[in-house]
Motif scaffolding. Sequence first.
Motif, PDB file in Angstrom:
ATOM      1  N   THR A  47       0.786  -1.242   0.013  1.00  0.00           N
ATOM      2  CA  THR A  47      -0.152   0.002  -0.183  1.00  0.00           C
ATOM      3  C   THR A  47       0.918   1.374  -0.102  1.00  0.00           C
ATOM      4  O   THR A  47       1.400   1.237   0.711  1.00  0.00           O
ATOM      5  CB  THR A  47      -0.973   0.075   1.239  1.00  0.00           C
ATOM      6  N   LEU A  49       0.839   4.985   0.561  1.00  0.00           N
ATOM      7  CA  LEU A  49       0.246   6.210   1.195  1.00  0.00           C
ATOM      8  C   LEU A  49       1.156   7.561   1.107  1.00  0.00           C
ATOM      9  O   LEU A  49       2.335   7.523   1.079  1.00  0.00           O
ATOM     10  CB  LEU A  49       0.017   6.203   2.857  1.00  0.00           C
ATOM     11  N   LYS A  50       0.260   8.646   0.256  1.00  0.00           N
ATOM     12  CA  LYS A  50       1.148   9.792   0.233  1.00  0.00           C
ATOM     13  C   LYS A  50       0.063  10.848   0.807  1.00  0.00           C
ATOM     14  O   LYS A  50      -0.887  10.787   1.405  1.00  0.00           O
ATOM     15  CB  LYS A  50       1.179   9.927  -1.095  1.00  0.00           C
ATOM     16  N   ALA A  53      -2.885  11.399   4.009  1.00  0.00           N
ATOM     17  CA  ALA A  53      -2.909  10.102   4.398  1.00  0.00           C
ATOM     18  C   ALA A  53      -1.747   9.503   5.182  1.00  0.00           C
ATOM     19  O   ALA A  53      -2.085   8.734   6.249  1.00  0.00           O
ATOM     20  CB  ALA A  53      -3.348   8.959   3.342  1.00  0.00           C
ATOM     21  N   ALA A  54      -0.513   9.851   4.588  1.00  0.00           N
ATOM     22  CA  ALA A  54       0.512   9.200   5.381  1.00  0.00           C
ATOM     23  C   ALA A  54       0.817   9.902   6.531  1.00  0.00           C
ATOM     24  O   ALA A  54       1.115   9.371   7.515  1.00  0.00           O
ATOM     25  CB  ALA A  54       1.555   9.448   4.259  1.00  0.00           C
ATOM     26  N   LYS A  57      -1.592   9.108   9.292  1.00  0.00           N
ATOM     27  CA  LYS A  57      -1.504   7.653   9.919  1.00  0.00           C
ATOM     28  C   LYS A  57       0.034   7.472  10.711  1.00  0.00           C
ATOM     29  O   LYS A  57       0.078   6.932  11.844  1.00  0.00           O
ATOM     30  CB  LYS A  57      -1.305   6.698   8.926  1.00  0.00           C
ATOM     31  N   GLU A  68       3.407   0.595   2.820  1.00  0.00           N
ATOM     32  CA  GLU A  68       3.410  -0.272   3.778  1.00  0.00           C
ATOM     33  C   GLU A  68       3.294  -1.517   3.035  1.00  0.00           C
ATOM     34  O   GLU A  68       2.795  -1.984   1.993  1.00  0.00           O
ATOM     35  CB  GLU A  68       1.876  -0.288   4.302  1.00  0.00           C
ATOM     36  N   THR A  84     -11.497   0.375   6.075  1.00  0.00           N
ATOM     37  CA  THR A  84     -10.657   0.749   4.899  1.00  0.00           C
ATOM     38  C   THR A  84     -10.930   0.329   3.371  1.00  0.00           C
ATOM     39  O   THR A  84     -10.096   0.494   2.703  1.00  0.00           O
ATOM     40  CB  THR A  84      -8.998   0.452   5.187  1.00  0.00           C
TER      41      THR A  84
END
Length: 85
Positions: A47, A49-50, A53-54, A57, A68, A84
Motif C-alpha cells: 500500500t 500512502l502519500k 493520508a501518510a 497515520k 506499507e 478501509t
Amino acid sequence: ATFARPAVGAQPLYVLDGQVVTTRPRPGAPVSVADIEPSPDVIATVTVLKGDAATRKYGPRGRDGVIEITTKAAAVAAPVDSTTR
C-alpha cells in the motif's frame, strides 16, 4: 492541479507488517525493498500512502510518503479492517 515536488533526498517511510523499517546500509542512504528482504512469494499487499493520508497515520515520519508491505503470514494473523475498504 499543482503537485509539490519531494525534497531532494526525500525517501518514503517503509513499514513491514506494521513495523517501521529503520535499517539503512549507511547513514543517510535510502531504504529500499531489497533492504527489507521480503520475497515476492510472501508479500500479500503493498500500500502506498502519500500526502495527508501518510502524515495522518504516521505523523511527521510519513511526510515523504509511506510504503506499507504486509506479508501473507501477517495478513492471515491480523483481523480485516472493514473501514478501509
